[in-house]
Structure formats: C-alpha cells, structure tokens
Design an enzyme around this catalytic site. Structure first.
Site, PDB file in Angstrom:
ATOM      1  N   GLU A  20     -35.780  45.777  49.202  1.00  0.00           N
ATOM      2  CA  GLU A  20     -34.915  44.667  49.593  1.00  0.00           C
ATOM      3  C   GLU A  20     -35.487  43.996  50.845  1.00  0.00           C
ATOM      4  OE1 GLU A  20     -30.664  45.252  47.861  1.00  0.00           O
ATOM      5  OE2 GLU A  20     -30.724  45.959  49.916  1.00  0.00           O
ATOM      6  N   HIS A  51     -29.669  51.170  53.574  1.00  0.00           N
ATOM      7  CA  HIS A  51     -29.578  49.716  53.402  1.00  0.00           C
ATOM      8  C   HIS A  51     -29.916  49.044  54.735  1.00  0.00           C
ATOM      9  CE1 HIS A  51     -28.045  45.726  52.640  1.00  0.00           C
ATOM     10  NE2 HIS A  51     -28.087  46.019  51.351  1.00  0.00           N
ATOM     11  N   GLY A  99     -28.694  37.969  51.048  1.00  0.00           N
ATOM     12  CA  GLY A  99     -27.576  37.092  51.380  1.00  0.00           C
ATOM     13  C   GLY A  99     -27.998  35.714  51.858  1.00  0.00           C
ATOM     14  N   GLU A 154     -28.651  46.666  56.228  1.00  0.00           N
ATOM     15  CA  GLU A 154     -27.488  46.370  57.077  1.00  0.00           C
ATOM     16  C   GLU A 154     -27.098  47.592  57.902  1.00  0.00           C
ATOM     17  OE1 GLU A 154     -25.091  44.788  53.913  1.00  0.00           O
ATOM     18  OE2 GLU A 154     -26.421  43.053  53.806  1.00  0.00           O
ATOM     19  N   ASN A 210     -23.814  46.218  44.542  1.00  0.00           N
ATOM     20  CA  ASN A 210     -23.444  46.699  45.873  1.00  0.00           C
ATOM     21  C   ASN A 210     -22.374  45.746  46.390  1.00  0.00           C
ATOM     22  OD1 ASN A 210     -23.187  47.452  48.522  1.00  0.00           O
ATOM     23  ND2 ASN A 210     -25.272  46.890  49.131  1.00  0.00           N
ATOM     24  N   TRP A 211     -21.144  46.210  46.318  1.00  0.00           N
ATOM     25  CA  TRP A 211     -20.033  45.331  46.700  1.00  0.00           C
ATOM     26  C   TRP A 211     -19.984  45.078  48.208  1.00  0.00           C
ATOM     27  CZ3 TRP A 211     -15.064  47.148  43.587  1.00  0.00           C
ATOM     28  CH2 TRP A 211     -15.295  46.959  42.214  1.00  0.00           C
ATOM     29  N   LYS A 212     -20.690  45.884  48.974  1.00  0.00           N
ATOM     30  CA  LYS A 212     -20.608  45.812  50.452  1.00  0.00           C
ATOM     31  C   LYS A 212     -19.135  45.900  50.867  1.00  0.00           C
ATOM     32  CE  LYS A 212     -24.996  43.427  50.463  1.00  0.00           C
ATOM     33  NZ  LYS A 212     -25.936  42.550  51.129  1.00  0.00           N
ATOM     34  N   SER A 218     -30.758  38.351  46.964  1.00  0.00           N
ATOM     35  CA  SER A 218     -30.448  37.065  46.317  1.00  0.00           C
ATOM     36  C   SER A 218     -30.812  37.042  44.830  1.00  0.00           C
ATOM     37  CB  SER A 218     -31.108  35.910  47.067  1.00  0.00           C
ATOM     38  OG  SER A 218     -30.594  35.823  48.389  1.00  0.00           O
ATOM     39  N   GLY A 240     -26.042  42.138  45.471  1.00  0.00           N
ATOM     40  CA  GLY A 240     -24.971  41.980  46.442  1.00  0.00           C
ATOM     41  C   GLY A 240     -23.961  40.944  45.980  1.00  0.00           C
ATOM     42  N   GLY A 241     -24.053  39.756  46.536  1.00  0.00           N
ATOM     43  CA  GLY A 241     -23.063  38.703  46.290  1.00  0.00           C
ATOM     44  C   GLY A 241     -22.735  38.467  44.821  1.00  0.00           C
TER      45      GLY A 241
HETATM   46  P1  13P Z   1     -27.483  39.713  48.005  1.00  0.00           P
HETATM   47  O1  13P Z   1     -27.660  39.896  46.509  1.00  0.00           O
HETATM   48  O2  13P Z   1     -26.126  39.192  48.374  1.00  0.00           O
HETATM   49  O3  13P Z   1     -28.614  38.958  48.613  1.00  0.00           O
HETATM   50  O4  13P Z   1     -27.533  41.190  48.636  1.00  0.00           O
HETATM   51  C1  13P Z   1     -28.558  42.036  48.293  1.00  0.00           C
HETATM   52  C2  13P Z   1     -28.259  43.383  48.816  1.00  0.00           C
HETATM   53  O5  13P Z   1     -28.260  43.620  49.996  1.00  0.00           O
HETATM   54  C3  13P Z   1     -27.924  44.434  47.838  1.00  0.00           C
HETATM   55  O6  13P Z   1     -27.890  45.681  48.430  1.00  0.00           O
END
Ligand code: 13P
Length: 246
Positions: A164, A93, A170, A95, A9-11, A208, A229-230
């Site tokens: 999640e 998600h 994050g 967010e 997930n590149w966000k 994470s 994510g990251g």
């Molecule tokens: P991180 O891997 O950066 O914690 O993000 C997880 C996430 O929200 C994937 O959708």
C-alpha cells in the site's frame, strides 16, 4: 495458481444499520470467483460474524495486540479475535505506523501473535511519496517485510502481504498497474528467497482501488487481489471490485 483475495478495510467507518445493509448486499451478490473478506472495527465483529458465517466469506480485524493478555488498556488480543471467528488481522497499516508510531518490530510481533492463534496477518508495507521520490521505495518495503520474515522464521510463508503506497491511500491517486507490479515482483522475490513459498503467497495491492481500475491492477502477474478502503464501504463498488478479481 494463486486464488485472488479481496479484503475490505472499513477503517473507522460504519454504523449498525449501515453495516447490516452492506453485509447483506455482499452476501446477496455471492458467489464470487475469488476469496472475499471484510476487516471491520472491533465492536462490529459479532454482527459481521453473524451475517457472514456459514458461507465462504471471511472477516477479520484491522489490528491485533502483540501481547497475549494483561494490563494493556485499549488493546485486543489475537485470542479474543479468534473467539469471534476472525480469519484475518491487518497489521502494520500505514495509518497505524504513522499515527500510532508502530515500528517494524512491533508490526512483526503483532503478525506473530496473530499467527499463533491461527489468524492470518495481512502485513502492510509501503513507501511515502517522499521515499518514492528519493528512489527508496524498494529499500523501504523490503526493510518492512524483512522484519516480519525474520520474526516469523519458518512460519513466514503463512502471511498475506499488502503493498500500500502511502501516497495512494485515500488520495484517489492509484499506483499505475506497472508501478504496483514492479514492487509486487520485488516483494515476491524476497518472499521466495526467504520462505521458499513465494510463488503460492498472496500479495495484495491497496491504495485508491476502485471499480474502474481494479481489473487492470488485478491483471498484473504478481497482484493477487486488493485491500480496499473507501470503495469497500459502498456495496456496489465493493461487489464490482470482487467481480473484477473473480
Ligand atoms: P483507499 O482504498 O481508501 O485508498 O484505502 C486503502 C487502504 O488503506 C486499505 O487498507
């Protein structure tokens, strides 16, 4: 036996040159012993499709409108995503639930819109730190998932679920494999009871996930891969995570 799935997930990250480099590296490291996909910002779907098409890698979006078409400025429909070959759309998600005030019902409607166009929704559920500390984790994730199951009825078996925990996203603070496994087992029981297909459905863990903790998470019996994510933005890390799932 469920085949593992790792989704990046590149966000809201990326640039055309950086994406080209990242996608080329992911393609170049094939084959993986698991399913691999990236969910990218909408403007990058064309180039992502071009970079990945013809192989076994998949791509998708990070959201999807609940509406088919109309006066919904800024929204993107599942029909449009299908035109770009999207296999997946992340919905719900945390967010978006937090920053865009998305309700359980709206998330369910988005999942339904995606499925209606042949796109697999990756339905995210997860509790906040406050909810975990209050002992409400199970209640919260089951409520979030129940809304989707209820809406999709007999199609609910077609979704992918992502657990999640909000406090792990994050933050560098991963759920322990035992914590994650416990919630995944609860979700699988719920899916099995509602759809009869819980044993073949995939439940991903997100929050994470890194190259050095992926293997122990993925070794848990009910963790069928990850939503990353990251670490999905760094080719070496994402590739290592995919290998840990293979
Ligand atoms: P991180 O891997 O950066 O914690 O993000 C997880 C996430 O929200 C994937 O959708």
């Amino acid at each position: 036996m469920r085949r593992k799935l790792v989704v990046g997930n590149w966000k809201m990250h990326g640039s055309r040159p950086a994406n080209a480099e990242l996608l080329a590296a992911i393609v170049g490291a094939r084959p993986y012993g698991c399913d691999v996909a990236v969910c990218v910002p909408y403007p990058y779907l064309t180039e992502t499709a071009a970079a990945l098409s013809g192989g076994d890698l998949r791509w998708g979006a990070q959201d999807c409108s609940a509406h088919e078409q109309g006066a919904y400025t800024g929204e993107v429909s599942a029909t449009m995503l299908a035109e770009f070959g999207c296999r997946y759309a992340i919905v719900g998600h945390s967010e978006r639930r937090a920053c865009h005030h998305e309700s359980d019902l709206l998330v369910a409607q988005k999942a339904q819109a995606a499925l209606a166009r042949g796109i697999t929704p990756i339905v995210c559920v997860g509790e906040t730190l406050e909810q975990r500390e209050a002992g409400d984790t199970e209640f919260v994730v089951k409520r979030q998932l129940a809304a989707v199951i209820h809406r999709l009825a007999h199609c609910a078996g077609e979704i992918v679920v992502a657990y999640e925990p909000v406090w792990a996203i994050g933050t560098g603070r991963t759920a322990t494999p035992e914590q994650a496994q416990a919630v995944h087992a609860v979700l699988r029981t719920q899916l099995q009871a509602a759809t009869g297909h819980g044993e073949r459905m995939r439940i991903l863990y997100g929050g994470s996930v890194k190259a050095d903790n992926a293997a122990t998470l993925f070794a848990q019996p009910d963790i069928d891969g990850g939503l990353i994510g990251g670490a999905s933005l760094k080719a070496a890390d994402f590739i290592a995570i995919c290998r840990a799932a293979g």
